[in-house]
Motif scaffolding. Sequence first.
Motif, PDB file in Angstrom:
ATOM      1  N   THR A   1      -1.978  -1.757  36.907  1.00  0.00           N
ATOM      2  CA  THR A   1      -1.941  -3.007  36.149  1.00  0.00           C
ATOM      3  C   THR A   1      -0.529  -3.341  35.660  1.00  0.00           C
ATOM      4  OG1 THR A   1      -2.511  -1.852  34.098  1.00  0.00           O
ATOM      5  CG2 THR A   1      -4.330  -2.825  35.320  1.00  0.00           C
TER       6      THR A   1
ATOM      7  N   VAL B   1       0.682 -13.304  34.094  1.00  0.00           N
ATOM      8  CA  VAL B   1       1.240 -12.800  32.838  1.00  0.00           C
ATOM      9  C   VAL B   1       1.897 -11.455  33.145  1.00  0.00           C
ATOM     10  CG1 VAL B   1       0.623 -11.857  30.569  1.00  0.00           C
ATOM     11  CG2 VAL B   1      -0.527 -13.895  31.435  1.00  0.00           C
ATOM     12  N   ARG B   2       3.063 -11.193  32.520  1.00  0.00           N
ATOM     13  CA  ARG B   2       3.691  -9.892  32.753  1.00  0.00           C
ATOM     14  C   ARG B   2       3.020  -8.847  31.872  1.00  0.00           C
ATOM     15  NH1 ARG B   2       9.922 -10.311  32.196  1.00  0.00           N
ATOM     16  NH2 ARG B   2       9.416 -12.195  31.057  1.00  0.00           N
ATOM     17  N   ARG B   3       2.583  -7.757  32.500  1.00  0.00           N
ATOM     18  CA  ARG B   3       1.903  -6.720  31.718  1.00  0.00           C
ATOM     19  C   ARG B   3       2.680  -5.410  31.798  1.00  0.00           C
ATOM     20  NH1 ARG B   3      -4.232  -7.286  33.915  1.00  0.00           N
ATOM     21  NH2 ARG B   3      -3.185  -6.642  35.812  1.00  0.00           N
ATOM     22  N   PHE B   4       2.842  -4.765  30.663  1.00  0.00           N
ATOM     23  CA  PHE B   4       3.413  -3.409  30.568  1.00  0.00           C
ATOM     24  C   PHE B   4       4.750  -3.262  31.305  1.00  0.00           C
ATOM     25  CE2 PHE B   4      -1.308  -3.040  31.220  1.00  0.00           C
ATOM     26  CZ  PHE B   4      -1.633  -2.997  29.874  1.00  0.00           C
TER      27      PHE B   4
ATOM     28  N   MET C   1      10.041  10.097  41.034  1.00  0.00           N
ATOM     29  CA  MET C   1      10.154  11.330  40.248  1.00  0.00           C
ATOM     30  C   MET C   1       9.116  11.360  39.130  1.00  0.00           C
ATOM     31  SD  MET C   1      12.452  12.922  41.734  1.00  0.00           S
ATOM     32  CE  MET C   1      12.280  14.250  40.584  1.00  0.00           C
TER      33      MET C   1
ATOM     34  N   VAL D   1      17.784   2.569  43.312  1.00  0.00           N
ATOM     35  CA  VAL D   1      17.493   3.904  42.800  1.00  0.00           C
ATOM     36  C   VAL D   1      16.277   3.882  41.864  1.00  0.00           C
ATOM     37  CG1 VAL D   1      18.476   5.866  41.537  1.00  0.00           C
ATOM     38  CG2 VAL D   1      19.883   4.598  43.102  1.00  0.00           C
TER      39      VAL D   1
ATOM     40  N   ALA E   1       0.347  -9.971  36.400  1.00  0.00           N
ATOM     41  CA  ALA E   1      -1.105  -9.933  36.557  1.00  0.00           C
ATOM     42  C   ALA E   1      -1.564 -10.947  37.589  1.00  0.00           C
ATOM     43  CB  ALA E   1      -1.767 -10.223  35.222  1.00  0.00           C
TER      44      ALA E   1
ATOM     45  N   LEU F   1      -7.098   6.197  35.555  1.00  0.00           N
ATOM     46  CA  LEU F   1      -5.664   6.222  35.239  1.00  0.00           C
ATOM     47  C   LEU F   1      -4.860   5.580  36.378  1.00  0.00           C
ATOM     48  CD1 LEU F   1      -3.803   7.278  32.950  1.00  0.00           C
ATOM     49  CD2 LEU F   1      -3.348   9.247  34.390  1.00  0.00           C
TER      50      LEU F   1
ATOM     51  N   GLU G   1      -3.281 -15.238  36.436  1.00  0.00           N
ATOM     52  CA  GLU G   1      -2.517 -15.934  35.393  1.00  0.00           C
ATOM     53  C   GLU G   1      -1.021 -15.675  35.433  1.00  0.00           C
ATOM     54  OE1 GLU G   1      -4.603 -14.385  32.203  1.00  0.00           O
ATOM     55  OE2 GLU G   1      -5.976 -16.058  32.055  1.00  0.00           O
TER      56      GLU G   1
ATOM     57  N   PHE H   1       7.752  -3.928  29.782  1.00  0.00           N
ATOM     58  CA  PHE H   1       8.791  -3.641  28.785  1.00  0.00           C
ATOM     59  C   PHE H   1      10.050  -4.462  29.065  1.00  0.00           C
ATOM     60  CE2 PHE H   1       6.268   0.212  29.497  1.00  0.00           C
ATOM     61  CZ  PHE H   1       5.636   0.295  28.269  1.00  0.00           C
TER      62      PHE H   1
ATOM     63  N   PHE I   1      -5.936   3.259  38.326  1.00  0.00           N
ATOM     64  CA  PHE I   1      -6.199   1.830  38.134  1.00  0.00           C
ATOM     65  C   PHE I   1      -5.266   1.295  37.040  1.00  0.00           C
ATOM     66  CE2 PHE I   1     -10.115  -1.243  38.102  1.00  0.00           C
ATOM     67  CZ  PHE I   1      -9.258  -2.329  38.104  1.00  0.00           C
ATOM     68  N   ALA I   2      -5.144   2.049  35.924  1.00  0.00           N
ATOM     69  CA  ALA I   2      -4.315   1.611  34.800  1.00  0.00           C
ATOM     70  C   ALA I   2      -2.855   1.461  35.241  1.00  0.00           C
ATOM     71  CB  ALA I   2      -4.439   2.593  33.646  1.00  0.00           C
TER      72      ALA I   2
ATOM     73  N   VAL J   1      13.417   5.529  43.261  1.00  0.00           N
ATOM     74  CA  VAL J   1      13.538   6.988  43.307  1.00  0.00           C
ATOM     75  C   VAL J   1      13.112   7.568  41.952  1.00  0.00           C
ATOM     76  CG1 VAL J   1      15.066   8.919  43.765  1.00  0.00           C
ATOM     77  CG2 VAL J   1      15.437   6.761  44.934  1.00  0.00           C
ATOM     78  N   TRP J   2      13.516   6.887  40.860  1.00  0.00           N
ATOM     79  CA  TRP J   2      13.090   7.349  39.534  1.00  0.00           C
ATOM     80  C   TRP J   2      11.581   7.259  39.384  1.00  0.00           C
ATOM     81  CZ3 TRP J   2      15.977  10.467  37.148  1.00  0.00           C
ATOM     82  CH2 TRP J   2      17.371  10.318  37.112  1.00  0.00           C
TER      83      TRP J   2
END
Lengths: 157, 506
Positions: free
Chosen positions: B179, B188-191, B421, B414, B183, B173, B186, B193, B175-176, B417-418
């Motif tokens: 990510t 590439v934008r991962r996760f 949390m 900030v 990346a 987790l 390459e 959003f 490691f996950a 900081v989030w």
Amino acid sequence: MDTCKRNELLIGLTMLGAGLGYLFMTLQLPRRGFVDSAFVPYILSAVLCLLGVLQLLAWKKLPKPTAGAAVEKESIDYLTVIKSFALVIIYVALLETVGFPIMTALYLYVQFLVLTPLDQKANHLLYAGIALVSSASIYFLFRESFDLLLPAGLLNF
Amino acid sequence: MIELLQQGFGAVFSPYIFVLITLGVAVGIVFGAVPGLSATMAIALCLPLTYTMGPAAGLSLLVALFIGATSGGLISAILLNIPGTPSSIATTFDGAPMMRQGLGVKALGLGVVFSFLGTIFSIGALMFIAPMLADIALSFGPHEYFAIAVFSLTLIATLSTGSLVKGLFAGALGFAFSTVGIAPVEAVRRFTFDHPSLNGGFAMLTVMIGMFAVAEVLKFAEKGRSADRAKPQNISMKGIKGFGFSIKEFIFQIPNATRSALIGVGIGILPGIGAGTSNIVSYIAAKKRSKTPEMFGKGAPEGVVASETANNAGIGGAMIPLLTLGIPGDTTTAILLGGFMIHGIQPGPLLFLTQGDLVYTIFAALLLASVLMLFLEFFGLRIFIKLLSIPKHILLPIILVLCVVGAFGLNSRVFDVWAMMLFGLLGYGFVKGGLPIAPFIIGFILGPMAETNLRRGLMLSDGNFMGFLSNPISAAFLALAALSVSWHLVTALRGKKDGVAQLMSS
């Protein structure tokens, strides 16, 4: 079902859920060949899901509690945990608009009150004093000595 | 080498760094002594102070905290019968009985002196082994680094306390989570959003401060209101000569201390286990070798010596893989790695070539901090005892505020900081679910190293995975990783307790 066994089930489900959630997000990634930037996330999703399943299998194997076995009762004060966490959330949410000095002093004062042991009386004057002094000294220490400008918020005039 | 060390001492004896090291050791001792606070937390909270310092001053402060906090655990172990940190669990076995028999000062004296000797021994090992290892590591390429990262990750996941499945899950987790962001290779934008703040991924320090400090505050809230607090007993230092024990007693402990120091350094080098394990292992070794094993647990000075020598000897041991390979052996060195990176320094074999003077300044800071620890801890004991009685409901909220400052100070936003949390909540969830935090942290740190080197290695061998197995060093580490997982799986399936758990229960 005793709490321990139920907890292990919940943990297993959460683990599997996290694995599946990660797999779902990985599926949205663009593919550019076999080994690309989604390759490692796919492996990780598989590992996370597999470990979630293994945890659920381990839960199934857990022995049923024998009648009459001493059940350890833990006194966990979740109300205080929730109150403390809510306080921290409010503190961080208002940190920029209201500013570090005011929010820190307020947060510290209320948090001291929330955490005061049941067998002790809250010393309002002392708490307010510590809250104000800590807030001001941290703010000025970082501002003057370490060049870290914490948000001044309402005091920024 | 001698020349570089002289330069290092020149740097640490400058008034500014000397004062920083003294303060670092003192604050470290307090963090070690107060149960619930740890070396990791001490370093995490003091990191923001180093943002504007130079690397030599900043890193000297951090290693001073490391030494103080590792040793400080003995104060509460002996006086309160509560280990201040997991590294001093075995110190309570004999330290507390000695205190009850009125031999508290002797227990403290032995603990402090042998903590010092353990630290010095391990720094010696570090100074001797690290440059040689760095020389070898210079020839390492992506294949080797990938294999070493995988090996370290499996080792920490399998050796951490609790269930194997949960340990491995925590590592994966972590490691996950690493990510998230752009990346390697390459880009590439991962996760992310489409949130620009996530492009760079989560900062290592927000993860660590959240998982350790914020989660600790929430954990305290669970029981803090009803906890009965043990009051430290007062201790009289009147008429005490030296450190409270005789030369004869000191000589008697030397074989025990040597064995414990070797155990401490050896366990410290291995990723995943550190002072938390070595103090117990060396305690058991001392008991087995003792002529009077029946005295252990009833106030045998050997017990205190074994535990305290071993836990401090872990310091130098854990610094070896950190400095030479950039691999943290435990959570404390993980946060030290964060401290290095904030100052733009990437630990690894090249560090010895390009920043040799800085490496030796760190060695000198470690040595000076050990000497200061010896005197501050013993002669300043009364002050530390006073600090032990600061109520936690006052201390922990202030610590949380310092966490917020630390996270905010990383990029003055900030968002961090989030993030902190979020990881605090996750850390609390880990505590509730019995998942170990250390594999998560190490997974988060070593994950990108494993992925980047996997991709680079595959490029070098034209996409052929055999490249990892035909390289002898990487093949050996991968085999060790596979062996370690399968061995633990087999033991888990047979329902046997793992080695450390057996030691703990014996």
